[in-house]
Scaffold this motif. Structure first.
Motif, PDB file in Angstrom:
ATOM      1  N   LEU A  94      11.030  -2.356  -2.517  1.00 44.11           N
ATOM      2  CA  LEU A  94      10.636  -1.098  -1.861  1.00 44.11           C
ATOM      3  C   LEU A  94      10.967  -0.125  -2.670  1.00 44.11           C
ATOM      4  CD1 LEU A  94      12.541  -1.403   1.560  1.00 44.11           C
ATOM      5  CD2 LEU A  94      10.153  -1.969   1.179  1.00 44.11           C
ATOM      6  N   LYS A  95      10.525   0.922  -2.631  1.00 43.79           N
ATOM      7  CA  LYS A  95      10.585   2.188  -3.422  1.00 43.79           C
ATOM      8  C   LYS A  95      11.954   2.607  -3.916  1.00 43.79           C
ATOM      9  CE  LYS A  95       6.035   4.804  -2.759  1.00 43.79           C
ATOM     10  NZ  LYS A  95       5.632   5.989  -2.386  1.00 43.79           N
ATOM     11  N   THR A  96      13.097   2.160  -2.884  1.00 46.76           N
ATOM     12  CA  THR A  96      14.425   2.616  -3.141  1.00 46.76           C
ATOM     13  C   THR A  96      15.265   1.428  -3.884  1.00 46.76           C
ATOM     14  OG1 THR A  96      15.011   1.094  -1.221  1.00 46.76           O
ATOM     15  CG2 THR A  96      14.513   3.492  -0.527  1.00 46.76           C
ATOM     16  N   GLY A  97      14.406   0.541  -4.245  1.00 42.19           N
ATOM     17  CA  GLY A  97      14.964  -0.522  -5.302  1.00 42.19           C
ATOM     18  C   GLY A  97      15.483  -1.543  -4.261  1.00 42.19           C
ATOM     19  N   GLU A  98      15.648  -1.695  -3.014  1.00 40.56           N
ATOM     20  CA  GLU A  98      15.989  -2.671  -1.977  1.00 40.56           C
ATOM     21  C   GLU A  98      14.946  -3.721  -1.881  1.00 40.56           C
ATOM     22  OE1 GLU A  98      18.973  -0.723   1.121  1.00 40.56           O
ATOM     23  OE2 GLU A  98      16.714  -0.082   1.210  1.00 40.56           O
ATOM     24  N   LEU A  99      15.370  -5.199  -1.978  1.00 38.61           N
ATOM     25  CA  LEU A  99      14.588  -6.198  -1.510  1.00 38.61           C
ATOM     26  C   LEU A  99      14.422  -6.235  -0.309  1.00 38.61           C
ATOM     27  CD1 LEU A  99      15.753  -8.786  -4.072  1.00 38.61           C
ATOM     28  CD2 LEU A  99      13.638  -7.385  -4.368  1.00 38.61           C
ATOM     29  N   TYR A 100      13.297  -6.457   0.418  1.00 37.04           N
ATOM     30  CA  TYR A 100      13.020  -6.674   1.777  1.00 37.04           C
ATOM     31  C   TYR A 100      12.011  -7.840   2.368  1.00 37.04           C
ATOM     32  CZ  TYR A 100      11.441  -4.725   6.337  1.00 37.04           C
ATOM     33  OH  TYR A 100      11.300  -4.776   7.758  1.00 37.04           O
ATOM     34  N   CYS A 101      12.558  -8.583   3.380  1.00 32.76           N
ATOM     35  CA  CYS A 101      11.757  -9.593   3.994  1.00 32.76           C
ATOM     36  C   CYS A 101      10.878  -8.890   5.228  1.00 32.76           C
ATOM     37  CB  CYS A 101      12.649 -10.668   4.312  1.00 32.76           C
ATOM     38  SG  CYS A 101      11.751 -11.916   5.256  1.00 32.76           S
ATOM     39  N   ALA A 102       9.621  -8.915   4.974  1.00 35.38           N
ATOM     40  CA  ALA A 102       8.882  -8.527   6.012  1.00 35.38           C
ATOM     41  C   ALA A 102       8.765  -9.415   7.228  1.00 35.38           C
ATOM     42  CB  ALA A 102       7.182  -8.327   5.646  1.00 35.38           C
ATOM     43  N   ASN A 103       9.103 -10.627   7.085  1.00 32.27           N
ATOM     44  CA  ASN A 103       9.168 -11.580   8.198  1.00 32.27           C
ATOM     45  C   ASN A 103      10.617 -11.409   9.034  1.00 32.27           C
ATOM     46  OD1 ASN A 103       8.222 -13.819   9.756  1.00 32.27           O
ATOM     47  ND2 ASN A 103       9.751 -15.274   8.691  1.00 32.27           N
ATOM     48  N   ARG A 150       0.732  -1.191   0.123  1.00 34.76           N
ATOM     49  CA  ARG A 150       0.066  -0.073  -0.039  1.00 34.76           C
ATOM     50  C   ARG A 150       0.854   1.070   0.035  1.00 34.76           C
ATOM     51  NH1 ARG A 150      -3.465  -3.014   3.349  1.00 34.76           N
ATOM     52  NH2 ARG A 150      -2.307  -2.388   5.192  1.00 34.76           N
ATOM     53  N   ALA A 151       2.167   1.253   0.586  1.00 32.12           N
ATOM     54  CA  ALA A 151       3.035   2.340   0.662  1.00 32.12           C
ATOM     55  C   ALA A 151       3.922   2.362  -0.592  1.00 32.12           C
ATOM     56  CB  ALA A 151       4.059   2.188   1.887  1.00 32.12           C
ATOM     57  N   GLY A 152       3.839   1.732  -1.760  1.00 32.83           N
ATOM     58  CA  GLY A 152       4.361   1.515  -2.883  1.00 32.83           C
ATOM     59  C   GLY A 152       5.213   0.535  -3.254  1.00 32.83           C
ATOM     60  N   ALA A 153       5.552  -0.455  -2.289  1.00 28.19           N
ATOM     61  CA  ALA A 153       6.587  -1.659  -2.639  1.00 28.19           C
ATOM     62  C   ALA A 153       5.828  -2.614  -3.574  1.00 28.19           C
ATOM     63  CB  ALA A 153       6.766  -2.134  -1.258  1.00 28.19           C
ATOM     64  N   THR A 154       6.389  -3.301  -4.188  1.00 27.56           N
ATOM     65  CA  THR A 154       5.907  -4.194  -5.112  1.00 27.56           C
ATOM     66  C   THR A 154       6.508  -5.641  -4.713  1.00 27.56           C
ATOM     67  OG1 THR A 154       7.799  -4.001  -6.467  1.00 27.56           O
ATOM     68  CG2 THR A 154       5.850  -2.610  -7.207  1.00 27.56           C
ATOM     69  N   LEU A 155       5.606  -6.505  -4.905  1.00 28.15           N
ATOM     70  CA  LEU A 155       5.685  -8.140  -4.689  1.00 28.15           C
ATOM     71  C   LEU A 155       7.036  -8.552  -5.752  1.00 28.15           C
ATOM     72  CD1 LEU A 155       2.273  -9.505  -3.923  1.00 28.15           C
ATOM     73  CD2 LEU A 155       4.119  -9.017  -2.278  1.00 28.15           C
ATOM     74  N   THR A 156       7.524  -9.570  -5.231  1.00 29.90           N
ATOM     75  CA  THR A 156       8.531 -10.035  -6.308  1.00 29.90           C
ATOM     76  C   THR A 156       8.439 -11.538  -6.288  1.00 29.90           C
ATOM     77  OG1 THR A 156      10.332 -10.291  -4.831  1.00 29.90           O
ATOM     78  CG2 THR A 156      10.253  -8.308  -5.616  1.00 29.90           C
ATOM     79  N   ALA A 157       9.123 -12.225  -7.409  1.00 29.99           N
ATOM     80  CA  ALA A 157       9.002 -13.706  -7.421  1.00 29.99           C
ATOM     81  C   ALA A 157      10.039 -14.157  -6.432  1.00 29.99           C
ATOM     82  CB  ALA A 157       9.200 -13.974  -8.540  1.00 29.99           C
ATOM     83  N   TYR A 158      10.824 -13.457  -5.831  1.00 32.98           N
ATOM     84  CA  TYR A 158      11.914 -13.666  -4.957  1.00 32.98           C
ATOM     85  C   TYR A 158      11.494 -14.292  -3.524  1.00 32.98           C
ATOM     86  CZ  TYR A 158      14.591 -12.023  -8.816  1.00 32.98           C
ATOM     87  OH  TYR A 158      14.981 -11.833 -10.158  1.00 32.98           O
ATOM     88  N   THR A 159      11.894 -15.404  -2.791  1.00 38.43           N
ATOM     89  CA  THR A 159      11.780 -15.403  -1.663  1.00 38.43           C
ATOM     90  C   THR A 159      13.276 -15.309  -0.658  1.00 38.43           C
ATOM     91  OG1 THR A 159      12.400 -17.767  -1.959  1.00 38.43           O
ATOM     92  CG2 THR A 159       9.882 -17.189  -1.946  1.00 38.43           C
TER      93      THR A 159
END
Length: 123
Positions: free
Chosen positions: A32-41, A12-21
């Motif tokens: 994230l909007k910064t381009g970084e991949l992030y794990c919410a867990n 909702r804040a602008g991040a996008t889901l990826t196919a990566y885990t």
């Protein structure tokens, strides 16, 4: 908070889901909007690498970022203590702050150079 709810908030804040885990926990990563991949867990940034050399470069960037954060916290701590000091003690604190600021600026330059050299995550 549940990782799924965190992911929904990030999207909702602008991040996008990826196919990566996440390699640590298996949770779907968001970009994230910064381009970084992030794990919410795990609540941390994830860097995908192809080679051992890229892994080493990514690790160095993360470690520099942490040292830079510690130096910044010390600068703030010294700044909060200044008003309680005598003039001679203040001079010592200001010298220390000046050295820490120089170190922080150098680490920031290194961090910026490292970001440019960091392996790009696949799009």
């Amino acid at each position: 908070m549940d990782p799924v709810k965190k992911i929904a908030q990030l999207v909702r804040a602008g991040a996008t889901l990826t196919a990566y885990t996440c390699p640590a926990c298996g949770t779907v990563l968001v970009r994230l909007k910064t381009g970084e991949l992030y794990c919410a867990n795990c609540e941390r940034t994830v860097v995908l690498v192809k080679t051992e050399e890229e892994a080493q470069q990514a690790l160095e960037i993360v470690q520099l970022r942490e040292v830079r954060r510690i130096v910044f916290d010390k600068i703030l701590q010294l700044g909060r203590e200044i008003e309680k000091l005598s003039a001679s003690e203040m001079v010592d604190h200001l010298r220390s702050m000046s050295l820490l600021i120089d170190i922080y600026e150098r680490l920031s330059r290194l961090h910026g150079e490292g970001q440019r050299q960091q392996p790009k995550s696949p799009s």
